[in-house]
Design an enzyme around this catalytic site. Structure first.
Site, PDB file in Angstrom:
ATOM      1  N   THR A 137      36.489  56.868 -33.099  1.00  0.00           N
ATOM      2  CA  THR A 137      35.653  55.789 -32.572  1.00  0.00           C
ATOM      3  C   THR A 137      35.232  56.051 -31.133  1.00  0.00           C
ATOM      4  O   THR A 137      35.928  56.782 -30.405  1.00  0.00           O
ATOM      5  CB  THR A 137      36.420  54.452 -32.637  1.00  0.00           C
ATOM      6  OG1 THR A 137      35.690  53.433 -31.962  1.00  0.00           O
ATOM      7  CG2 THR A 137      37.784  54.582 -31.965  1.00  0.00           C
ATOM      8  N   ASP A 138      34.143  55.433 -30.726  1.00  0.00           N
ATOM      9  CA  ASP A 138      33.733  55.544 -29.322  1.00  0.00           C
ATOM     10  C   ASP A 138      34.614  54.725 -28.386  1.00  0.00           C
ATOM     11  O   ASP A 138      34.576  54.911 -27.160  1.00  0.00           O
ATOM     12  CB  ASP A 138      32.268  55.141 -29.154  1.00  0.00           C
ATOM     13  CG  ASP A 138      31.959  53.714 -29.579  1.00  0.00           C
ATOM     14  OD1 ASP A 138      32.872  53.020 -30.077  1.00  0.00           O
ATOM     15  OD2 ASP A 138      30.805  53.286 -29.442  1.00  0.00           O
ATOM     16  N   GLU A 139      35.439  53.837 -28.944  1.00  0.00           N
ATOM     17  CA  GLU A 139      36.264  52.986 -28.087  1.00  0.00           C
ATOM     18  C   GLU A 139      37.329  53.766 -27.323  1.00  0.00           C
ATOM     19  O   GLU A 139      37.895  53.262 -26.353  1.00  0.00           O
ATOM     20  CB  GLU A 139      36.903  51.865 -28.911  1.00  0.00           C
ATOM     21  CG  GLU A 139      35.878  50.896 -29.468  1.00  0.00           C
ATOM     22  CD  GLU A 139      36.486  49.620 -30.017  1.00  0.00           C
ATOM     23  OE1 GLU A 139      37.425  49.093 -29.403  1.00  0.00           O
ATOM     24  OE2 GLU A 139      36.017  49.168 -31.066  1.00  0.00           O
ATOM     25  N   TYR A 162      44.413  49.181 -30.062  1.00  0.00           N
ATOM     26  CA  TYR A 162      43.666  49.892 -31.098  1.00  0.00           C
ATOM     27  C   TYR A 162      43.095  51.196 -30.567  1.00  0.00           C
ATOM     28  O   TYR A 162      43.338  52.279 -31.119  1.00  0.00           O
ATOM     29  CB  TYR A 162      42.538  49.020 -31.647  1.00  0.00           C
ATOM     30  CG  TYR A 162      41.462  49.819 -32.349  1.00  0.00           C
ATOM     31  CD1 TYR A 162      41.765  50.596 -33.461  1.00  0.00           C
ATOM     32  CD2 TYR A 162      40.144  49.813 -31.884  1.00  0.00           C
ATOM     33  CE1 TYR A 162      40.789  51.356 -34.096  1.00  0.00           C
ATOM     34  CE2 TYR A 162      39.162  50.563 -32.520  1.00  0.00           C
ATOM     35  CZ  TYR A 162      39.485  51.333 -33.623  1.00  0.00           C
ATOM     36  OH  TYR A 162      38.524  52.087 -34.243  1.00  0.00           O
ATOM     37  N   LYS A 166      43.958  55.203 -31.442  1.00  0.00           N
ATOM     38  CA  LYS A 166      42.965  56.159 -31.928  1.00  0.00           C
ATOM     39  C   LYS A 166      42.843  57.347 -30.971  1.00  0.00           C
ATOM     40  O   LYS A 166      42.676  58.493 -31.411  1.00  0.00           O
ATOM     41  CB  LYS A 166      41.608  55.483 -32.110  1.00  0.00           C
ATOM     42  CG  LYS A 166      41.539  54.542 -33.298  1.00  0.00           C
ATOM     43  CD  LYS A 166      41.763  55.262 -34.621  1.00  0.00           C
ATOM     44  CE  LYS A 166      40.612  56.182 -34.990  1.00  0.00           C
ATOM     45  NZ  LYS A 166      40.817  56.816 -36.327  1.00  0.00           N
TER      46      LYS A 166
END
Length: 336
Positions: A137-139, A162, A166
């Site tokens: 993810t870009d997060e 989260y 990741k």
């Protein structure tokens, strides 16, 4: 080609399996999914009689199961979607995110390494083309200000349990390439939307609550910005990376569709006003609620690398993709 796809009953995973098996016939796909609240076998009900597809209920945290599946099926590829992914849930109950996203990813990487390699940087002949594709993810990059884009070289700065979990899984994948020579490629995507997304996510929540006549909750002032990608565009990017990506590389996949949350809610309400009209506008249901802790202001991906090197390009802009999405949910919630 014998592929293990983890989390294939979830939103992106199920869309990918449907997309993939429409085009590939000389493959065997094993879909391993724990079937938590976010996954449903109904997302793949159309594949029940497809001889190239098999579903197995199981947990990637179960190391013995993972090893047994590799031994039984001799996987040549892994596409790893399985993850706990809801930020609010990670704030309330982070342990599940640590277990699934970190320990689960480790189990898969280590099993692939043990099955495909004779020793570090020496692959078994029959697995010379094997690949582990890690979906992220870009997060993991943290939060942007009003300007700038995330690139593949942006420093990681995760801000939620989260995204931290990741980020940890991304680093594990990287380490297995550099330390052992495992053929690992990672993709970091922007916010996905489209058919079959779980109702807890922003866009399905807006549509469902609007149609139910409930308040549509928007965090803070609604000005938080995300880069949105239609799920089928993401699936095409994944396929290109699987087939043509360079081992050890990371590819950012983003739609170049930055929209703030208030715009999204208002746009969906406008579409519903046209498609399922009622006496008052659905916009009247928009309600601002207390912002969540540590809410990142903006995410935006620079997808130049995958566009330049692999020839990928998003086919949907947000307005075309969201209309397809709204139509799908109207059939789900209204036309029954």
């Amino acid at each position: 080609m014998r592929i293990l796809i983890t989390g294939g009953a979830g939103f992106i995973g199920s869309n990918y399996i449907n997309f993939f098996l429409q085009k590939e016939f000389n493959v065997s796909v094993i879909n391993l999914d724990k079937l938590t609240y976010a996954g449903s076998k109904s997302n793949l009900i159309n594949l029940e009689n497809n001889f190239n597809y098999r579903f197995i209920k199981g947990d990637i945290c179960d190391r013995a199961l993972i090893e047994a599946l590799f031994k039984t099926h001799n996987f040549t590829h892994v596409i790893h979607f399985a993850a706990e992914s809801h930020v609010d849930n990670s704030i309330d109950s982070p342990e599940a995110f640590i277990n699934t996203n970190i320990i689960g990813t480790f189990n898969l990487l280590d099993a692939a390494k043990n099955h495909w390699l004779l020793e570090p940087h020496k692959i078994k002949k029959e697995y010379s083309l094997s690949r582990f594709l890690h979906i992220s993810t870009d997060e993991v990059y943290g939060s942007l200000g009003r300007k700038g884009l995330f690139t593949e070289t942006t420093a990681y700065a995760p801000n939620s349990p989260y995204s931290a979990s990741k980020a940890s899984s991304d680093f594990l994948a990287r380490s297995y390439f550099h330390t052992y020579g495992l053929n690992v490629v990672t993709t970091n995507c922007s916010n996905n939307y489209g058919p079959q997304q779980h109702e807890e996510k922003l866009i399905p929540t807006i549509i469902r609550r609007a149609l139910n006549g409930e308040n549509i909750p928007i965090y803070g002032d609604g000005k938080n910005v995300r880069d949105w990608i239609y799920v089928e565009d993401h699936c095409r990017g994944i396929e290109l990376v699987l087939n043509f990506g360079i081992a050890g590389e990371t590819y950012n996949i983003g739609g170049r569709n930055e929209r703030n949350n208030l715009y999204i809610a208002e746009n969906i309400c406008k579409l519903l006003d046209e498609k399922v009209p009622k006496k008052t506008s659905y916009k009247d249901q928009i309600t601002f609620v207390k912002d969540r802790p540590g809410h990142d202001f903006r995410y935006a991906i620079d997808a130049s690398k995958i566009e330049r090197e692999l020839g990928w390009k998003a086919l949907e802009n947000f307005e075309s993709g969201i209309e397809k999405t709204v139509d799908w949910y109207i059939k789900k919630y209204v036309e029954v």
